[in-house]
Design a protein around this motif. Structure first.
Motif, PDB file in Angstrom:
ATOM      1  N   ILE A 136      69.002  65.992  83.682  1.00 26.91           N
ATOM      2  CA  ILE A 136      67.994  65.213  82.832  1.00 26.91           C
ATOM      3  C   ILE A 136      68.683  64.549  81.466  1.00 26.91           C
ATOM      4  O   ILE A 136      68.513  63.362  81.121  1.00 26.91           O
ATOM      5  CB  ILE A 136      66.688  66.063  82.595  1.00 26.91           C
ATOM      6  N   TYR A 137      69.096  65.597  80.483  1.00 20.85           N
ATOM      7  CA  TYR A 137      69.628  65.229  79.319  1.00 20.85           C
ATOM      8  C   TYR A 137      70.849  64.014  79.490  1.00 20.85           C
ATOM      9  O   TYR A 137      70.893  63.329  78.649  1.00 20.85           O
ATOM     10  CB  TYR A 137      70.133  66.604  78.575  1.00 20.85           C
ATOM     11  N   PRO A 138      71.805  64.275  80.423  1.00 22.58           N
ATOM     12  CA  PRO A 138      72.866  63.142  80.689  1.00 22.58           C
ATOM     13  C   PRO A 138      72.215  61.840  80.994  1.00 22.58           C
ATOM     14  O   PRO A 138      72.610  60.776  80.599  1.00 22.58           O
ATOM     15  CB  PRO A 138      73.731  64.014  81.456  1.00 22.58           C
ATOM     16  N   LEU A 139      71.192  62.095  81.816  1.00 23.43           N
ATOM     17  CA  LEU A 139      70.517  60.701  81.997  1.00 23.43           C
ATOM     18  C   LEU A 139      69.964  60.282  81.079  1.00 23.43           C
ATOM     19  O   LEU A 139      69.912  58.903  80.977  1.00 23.43           O
ATOM     20  CB  LEU A 139      69.383  61.062  83.342  1.00 23.43           C
ATOM     21  N   LEU A 140      69.107  60.829  80.198  1.00 25.58           N
ATOM     22  CA  LEU A 140      68.621  60.410  79.092  1.00 25.58           C
ATOM     23  C   LEU A 140      69.713  59.656  77.952  1.00 25.58           C
ATOM     24  O   LEU A 140      69.373  58.464  77.402  1.00 25.58           O
ATOM     25  CB  LEU A 140      67.859  61.329  78.220  1.00 25.58           C
ATOM     26  N   THR A 141      70.785  60.434  77.909  1.00 21.55           N
ATOM     27  CA  THR A 141      71.899  59.725  77.082  1.00 21.55           C
ATOM     28  C   THR A 141      72.399  58.406  77.598  1.00 21.55           C
ATOM     29  O   THR A 141      72.541  57.505  76.852  1.00 21.55           O
ATOM     30  CB  THR A 141      72.977  60.801  77.029  1.00 21.55           C
ATOM     31  N   MET A 142      72.271  58.425  79.042  1.00 22.27           N
ATOM     32  CA  MET A 142      72.674  57.236  79.759  1.00 22.27           C
ATOM     33  C   MET A 142      71.919  56.079  79.655  1.00 22.27           C
ATOM     34  O   MET A 142      72.420  55.002  79.383  1.00 22.27           O
ATOM     35  CB  MET A 142      73.134  57.507  81.356  1.00 22.27           C
ATOM     36  N   LEU A 143      70.738  56.258  79.742  1.00 20.01           N
ATOM     37  CA  LEU A 143      69.475  55.335  79.428  1.00 20.01           C
ATOM     38  C   LEU A 143      69.460  54.814  77.845  1.00 20.01           C
ATOM     39  O   LEU A 143      69.533  53.743  77.892  1.00 20.01           O
ATOM     40  CB  LEU A 143      68.198  56.065  79.763  1.00 20.01           C
ATOM     41  N   GLU A 144      69.889  55.741  76.974  1.00 23.23           N
ATOM     42  CA  GLU A 144      70.081  55.380  75.523  1.00 23.23           C
ATOM     43  C   GLU A 144      71.491  54.331  75.604  1.00 23.23           C
ATOM     44  O   GLU A 144      71.052  53.206  74.795  1.00 23.23           O
ATOM     45  CB  GLU A 144      70.290  56.667  74.880  1.00 23.23           C
ATOM     46  N   GLU A 145      72.342  54.772  76.214  1.00 24.49           N
ATOM     47  CA  GLU A 145      73.726  53.910  76.078  1.00 24.49           C
ATOM     48  C   GLU A 145      73.449  52.535  76.682  1.00 24.49           C
ATOM     49  O   GLU A 145      74.148  51.528  76.297  1.00 24.49           O
ATOM     50  CB  GLU A 145      74.873  54.774  76.645  1.00 24.49           C
ATOM     51  N   MET A 146      72.702  52.627  77.491  1.00 20.90           N
ATOM     52  CA  MET A 146      72.536  51.412  78.300  1.00 20.90           C
ATOM     53  C   MET A 146      71.356  50.397  77.791  1.00 20.90           C
ATOM     54  O   MET A 146      71.051  49.556  78.122  1.00 20.90           O
ATOM     55  CB  MET A 146      71.796  51.680  79.834  1.00 20.90           C
ATOM     56  N   GLY A 147      70.755  51.098  76.583  1.00 21.76           N
ATOM     57  CA  GLY A 147      69.644  50.190  75.791  1.00 21.76           C
ATOM     58  C   GLY A 147      68.327  50.134  76.581  1.00 21.76           C
ATOM     59  O   GLY A 147      67.526  49.556  76.041  1.00 21.76           O
ATOM     60  N   LEU A 148      68.211  51.322  77.657  1.00 19.83           N
ATOM     61  CA  LEU A 148      66.929  51.342  78.086  1.00 19.83           C
ATOM     62  C   LEU A 148      65.916  52.219  77.484  1.00 19.83           C
ATOM     63  O   LEU A 148      64.674  51.967  77.814  1.00 19.83           O
ATOM     64  CB  LEU A 148      67.095  51.624  79.596  1.00 19.83           C
ATOM     65  N   ALA A 149      66.418  53.112  76.832  1.00 20.97           N
ATOM     66  CA  ALA A 149      65.611  54.241  76.072  1.00 20.97           C
ATOM     67  C   ALA A 149      66.191  54.408  74.727  1.00 20.97           C
ATOM     68  O   ALA A 149      67.399  54.104  74.176  1.00 20.97           O
ATOM     69  CB  ALA A 149      65.665  55.240  76.991  1.00 20.97           C
ATOM     70  N   GLN A 150      65.386  54.980  73.696  1.00 20.28           N
ATOM     71  CA  GLN A 150      65.661  55.264  72.483  1.00 20.28           C
ATOM     72  C   GLN A 150      65.183  56.414  71.913  1.00 20.28           C
ATOM     73  O   GLN A 150      64.010  56.642  72.487  1.00 20.28           O
ATOM     74  CB  GLN A 150      65.561  53.965  71.578  1.00 20.28           C
ATOM     75  N   GLN A 151      65.826  56.985  70.968  1.00 22.19           N
ATOM     76  CA  GLN A 151      65.149  58.291  70.364  1.00 22.19           C
ATOM     77  C   GLN A 151      63.974  57.871  69.326  1.00 22.19           C
ATOM     78  O   GLN A 151      64.295  56.752  68.743  1.00 22.19           O
ATOM     79  CB  GLN A 151      66.314  59.171  69.876  1.00 22.19           C
ATOM     80  N   GLU A 152      62.939  58.604  69.451  1.00 23.29           N
ATOM     81  CA  GLU A 152      61.823  58.263  68.445  1.00 23.29           C
ATOM     82  C   GLU A 152      61.789  59.458  67.673  1.00 23.29           C
ATOM     83  O   GLU A 152      62.243  60.425  67.856  1.00 23.29           O
ATOM     84  CB  GLU A 152      60.555  57.934  69.214  1.00 23.29           C
ATOM     85  N   PRO A 153      61.530  59.285  66.244  1.00 23.37           N
ATOM     86  CA  PRO A 153      61.235  60.411  65.372  1.00 23.37           C
ATOM     87  C   PRO A 153      60.273  61.408  66.199  1.00 23.37           C
ATOM     88  O   PRO A 153      59.341  61.010  66.671  1.00 23.37           O
ATOM     89  CB  PRO A 153      60.580  59.556  64.041  1.00 23.37           C
ATOM     90  N   SER A 154      60.787  62.775  65.893  1.00 24.24           N
ATOM     91  CA  SER A 154      59.645  63.712  66.274  1.00 24.24           C
ATOM     92  C   SER A 154      59.913  65.046  65.411  1.00 24.24           C
ATOM     93  O   SER A 154      60.762  65.158  64.552  1.00 24.24           O
ATOM     94  CB  SER A 154      60.035  64.019  67.563  1.00 24.24           C
ATOM     95  N   GLU A 155      59.098  66.071  65.810  1.00 26.68           N
ATOM     96  CA  GLU A 155      59.201  67.103  64.737  1.00 26.68           C
ATOM     97  C   GLU A 155      60.127  68.114  65.575  1.00 26.68           C
ATOM     98  O   GLU A 155      60.304  68.092  67.035  1.00 26.68           O
ATOM     99  CB  GLU A 155      57.814  67.669  64.791  1.00 26.68           C
ATOM    100  N   GLY A 156      60.913  68.893  64.955  1.00 23.24           N
ATOM    101  CA  GLY A 156      61.607  69.788  65.198  1.00 23.24           C
ATOM    102  C   GLY A 156      62.973  69.343  65.867  1.00 23.24           C
ATOM    103  O   GLY A 156      63.238  68.164  65.618  1.00 23.24           O
ATOM    104  N   ALA A 157      63.746  70.034  66.657  1.00 22.64           N
ATOM    105  CA  ALA A 157      64.952  69.628  67.225  1.00 22.64           C
ATOM    106  C   ALA A 157      64.981  68.883  68.365  1.00 22.64           C
ATOM    107  O   ALA A 157      65.947  68.256  68.895  1.00 22.64           O
ATOM    108  CB  ALA A 157      65.784  70.902  67.407  1.00 22.64           C
ATOM    109  N   LYS A 158      63.653  68.849  69.133  1.00 21.77           N
ATOM    110  CA  LYS A 158      63.632  68.221  70.444  1.00 21.77           C
ATOM    111  C   LYS A 158      63.931  66.687  70.086  1.00 21.77           C
ATOM    112  O   LYS A 158      63.189  66.002  69.195  1.00 21.77           O
ATOM    113  CB  LYS A 158      62.419  68.443  70.924  1.00 21.77           C
ATOM    114  N   LYS A 159      64.525  65.882  70.916  1.00 18.52           N
ATOM    115  CA  LYS A 159      64.654  64.696  70.805  1.00 18.52           C
ATOM    116  C   LYS A 159      63.663  63.885  71.768  1.00 18.52           C
ATOM    117  O   LYS A 159      63.617  64.193  73.245  1.00 18.52           O
ATOM    118  CB  LYS A 159      65.945  64.186  71.616  1.00 18.52           C
TER     119      LYS A 159
END
Length: 178
Positions: free
Chosen positions: A72-95
């Motif tokens: 899951i985490y590498p997939l999320l990184t890949m989606l981010e690198e592809m411009g399909l997903a982005q990190q949103e502000p959140s509480e704590g260390a969780k992305k």
């Protein structure tokens, strides 16, 4: 590699095994790119943390499948690198991840495929959990995985063998009493 197995999705036989609960056990639940599309669909519903995605997929499959964090985490990184997903502000260390406009466009273009995959998850859940509590199926798979991983680390001492056997016997007795 083992002999033919029944595919959890459509009853077809396939050989070998790929990805089951946290990386081992059952055959492949998704073809190449399918998990990416399921994750896009889930992110399209609402922003989610990686752990939430794992738990949601596990719930959708009735406990039959949960992608590992190592998937899951590498997939999320890949989606981010592809411009399909982005990190949103959140509480704590969780992305927290959400779809970008490009991600929404990608999902819209493949909406029928995504819906088909979600329907397959629901059908697998129905077919394989009819009468079986998903929590018990999950716990059984966790026990099998723990035993397999421990055995792969090397031989057990006599004391370790006794401890493992006693733990399994105790669990069996507790189950019989319930």
């Amino acid at each position: 590699m083992r002999g033919p197995r029944r595919d959890a999705w459509d009853g077809q036989r396939e050989h070998g095994h790929h990805g089951r609960r946290h990386g081992g056990g059952m055959r492949r639940m998704f073809d190449q790119g399918d998990l990416r599309l399921v994750v896009l669909a889930l992110l399209g519903e609402q922003p989610r943390h990686g752990y939430e995605l794992i738990k949601e997929i596990e719930q959708l499959s009735g406990g039959l499948y949960a992608p590992s964090p190592g998937v899951i985490y590498p997939l999320l990184t890949m989606l981010e690198e592809m411009g399909l997903a982005q990190q949103e502000p959140s509480e704590g260390a969780k992305k927290l991840f959400a779809l970008t406009e490009q991600g929404n466009d990608e999902l819209a273009a493949k909406r029928a495929d995504a819906e088909h995959l979600l329907q397959r998850l629901a059908a697998a859940k129905e077919r394989f959990s009819s009468g079986r509590a998903p929590q018990i199926v999950r716990a059984m798979e966790n026990l099998k995985l723990a035993l397999r991983l421990r055995m792969e680390r090397g031989p057990l001492t006599e004391a370790q063998l006794q401890d493992v056997a006693a733990a399994i016997d105790a669990a069996a007795q507790a189950i019989e009493r319930s």
